[in-house]
Design an enzyme around this catalytic site. Structure first.
Site, PDB file in Angstrom:
ATOM      1  N   LYS A   1       0.844  -1.200   0.000  1.00  0.00           N
ATOM      2  CA  LYS A   1       0.000   0.000   0.000  1.00  0.00           C
ATOM      3  C   LYS A   1       0.885   1.257   0.000  1.00  0.00           C
ATOM      4  O   LYS A   1       2.100   1.160   0.257  1.00  0.00           O
ATOM      5  CB  LYS A   1      -0.906  -0.016   1.240  1.00  0.00           C
TER       6      LYS A   1
ATOM      7  N   TYR B   1      15.821  30.323   5.705  1.00  0.00           N
ATOM      8  CA  TYR B   1      14.698  31.000   6.356  1.00  0.00           C
ATOM      9  C   TYR B   1      14.959  31.222   7.834  1.00  0.00           C
ATOM     10  O   TYR B   1      15.485  30.342   8.516  1.00  0.00           O
ATOM     11  CB  TYR B   1      13.420  30.159   6.208  1.00  0.00           C
TER      12      TYR B   1
HETATM   13  C1  LIG Z   1      -0.021  -2.015   6.688  1.00  0.00           C
HETATM   14  C2  LIG Z   1      -0.531  -3.336   7.140  1.00  0.00           C
HETATM   15  C3  LIG Z   1       0.345  -4.404   7.332  1.00  0.00           C
HETATM   16  C4  LIG Z   1       1.850  -4.242   7.304  1.00  0.00           C
HETATM   17  O1  LIG Z   1       2.248  -3.670   8.520  1.00  0.00           O
HETATM   18  P1  LIG Z   1       3.781  -3.308   8.873  1.00  0.00           P
HETATM   19  O2  LIG Z   1       3.703  -2.818  10.260  1.00  0.00           O
HETATM   20  O3  LIG Z   1       4.184  -2.264   7.895  1.00  0.00           O
HETATM   21  O4  LIG Z   1       4.555  -4.570   8.716  1.00  0.00           O
HETATM   22  C5  LIG Z   1      -0.199  -5.638   7.634  1.00  0.00           C
HETATM   23  N1  LIG Z   1      -1.543  -5.789   7.768  1.00  0.00           N
HETATM   24  C6  LIG Z   1      -2.411  -4.777   7.621  1.00  0.00           C
HETATM   25  C7  LIG Z   1      -3.858  -5.013   7.790  1.00  0.00           C
HETATM   26  C8  LIG Z   1      -1.937  -3.513   7.306  1.00  0.00           C
HETATM   27  O5  LIG Z   1      -2.799  -2.499   7.174  1.00  0.00           O
END
Ligand SMILES: *Cc1c(COP(=O)(O)O)cnc(C)c1O
Length: 346
Positions: A35, A244
């Site tokens: 994602k 800045y």
């Molecule tokens: C993002 C996510 C993961 C991965 O989690 P990490 O902490 O990045 O390893 C796994 N399961 C779900 C449901 C997630 O949303």
């Protein structure tokens, strides 16, 4: 396409190494959360790289992400964590991805869309974010569930009592709901031991070089490297300020390089006065504020003839950046913007 003065080098072998290390630690099928554009690295090349290494299960958050990913390699499986919302019907019906259904409403919606197609289900065991409740499991009767999931709230705190509670609730759910596979662990939970592994683990952050728990320090390699081009060189005179709000004033004549990198690229503004760049192995401090598109480097000790257009490495160890900037490792990665040219190296 016009030149980009900023590179995110992605080390494919380190990504593959991290996936193998997590798989070996878990001892079960190992997927990948891709994602947020593969946590900023590029979801498509992450998927292709890990597919070649043997990963078959990939997860995105939304149907738009699923669509952006393009065609799946033959044999790859894609799950959509956010399930089927009121506006997702058409995408879910036409996509080869499986929704991860999160509520009784979503279950009903899916029954209307594709009653015979396999889906995944998320069960709520203590995080209180997404998922079908433990008292609603009867509503799942008749669904073809590929994978029943739950998600850990505190796996990065191995001693937190919620870990064992979530495990025991997930076991209860497993006893009540028939599915082809069961899956609970994100990256950090892989280190909680084999009880948490079930049939499939879903690491994200650790694949990309994050270290969510100290126990992972020896097993995970950094995957990303930031390189920025010198836009201008100048000499600060003793007493001159830079950037800045003039937060840094030179106490001696100081040669500086202005780099094409700023907070709009995800380089945290809180790294002002803390970060470092490197050239030929020399560590050079950043000076003054990080601006939107620029940052200044003290090149007094560069020990090389710098010119406009030279490339410098900017330290971007995900763990140190997160610690020093006061952000999470997840933010340090997913914030990396689209002005970077992403360059994959073996
Ligand atoms: C993002 C996510 C993961 C991965 O989690 P990490 O902490 O990045 O390893 C796994 N399961 C779900 C449901 C997630 O949303």
């Amino acid at each position: 396409m016009a030149h980009r003065p900023l590179k995110l080098i992605v080390h494919a072998e380190a990504l593959r190494h991290n996936w193998r290390a997590l798989r070996d630690a878990a001892g079960v099928e190992t997927g990948a959360a891709i994602k947020a554009d593969g946590y900023g690295l590029g979801a498509r090349p992450v998927m292709e790289t890990l597919f070649d290494e043997g990963a078959r299960d990939f997860f995105v958050a939304t149907w738009n992400e699923a669509e952006q990913l393009g065609a799946l390699p033959e044999g790859a499986r894609l799950g959509v964590f956010h399930g089927v919302g009121p506006d997702d019907g058409a995408a879910a019906a036409s996509s080869p991805a499986r929704p991860v259904l999160n509520s009784v409403m979503q279950v009903q919606r899916w029954r209307a869309i594709a009653p015979d197609r396999p889906c995944d289900v998320m069960v709520e065991t203590g995080m209180n974010r997404l998922g079908v409740g433990m008292d609603e499991l009867g509503e799942l009767d008749g669904l073809r569930i590929d994978t029943l999931h739950s998600h850990m709230a505190c796996a990065d705190e191995p001693e937190h009592p919620l870990n064992a509670q979530q495990l025991s609730r997930f076991r209860e759910a497993k006893a009540q709901v028939a599915a082809r596979r069961y899956s609970l662990a994100n990256s950090a939970a892989i280190c909680l031991g084999e009880d948490y592994a079930f049939d499939l683990v879903r690491p994200g952050i650790a694949l990309y070089g994050g270290i969510p728990v100290a126990a992972m320090a020896g097993m995970i390699e950094p995957v990303v490297e930031v390189q920025a081009q010198v836009l201008q060189l100048r000499l600060l005179k003793a007493g001159d300020a830079i950037g800045y709000n003039a937060t840094f004033t030179a106490d001696r004549d100081t040669p500086v390089a202005i780099l094409n990198l700023g907070y709009a690229d995800g380089f945290p503004r809180n790294m002002s006065g803390k970060g470092h760049a490197r050239i030929a192995g020399r560590k050079l401090p950043l000076l003054g504020r990080v601006s939107m598109d620029l940052v200044a480097v003290d090149v007094t000790h560069a020990n090389t003839d710098l010119r406009e257009g030279d490339w410098m490495r900017v330290d971007y160890d995900v763990c140190s950046i997160a610690r020093e900037a006061g952000i999470s490792q997840y933010e340090a990665l997913t914030g990396l913007g689209d002005r970077f040219e992403r360059v994959w190296k073996d």
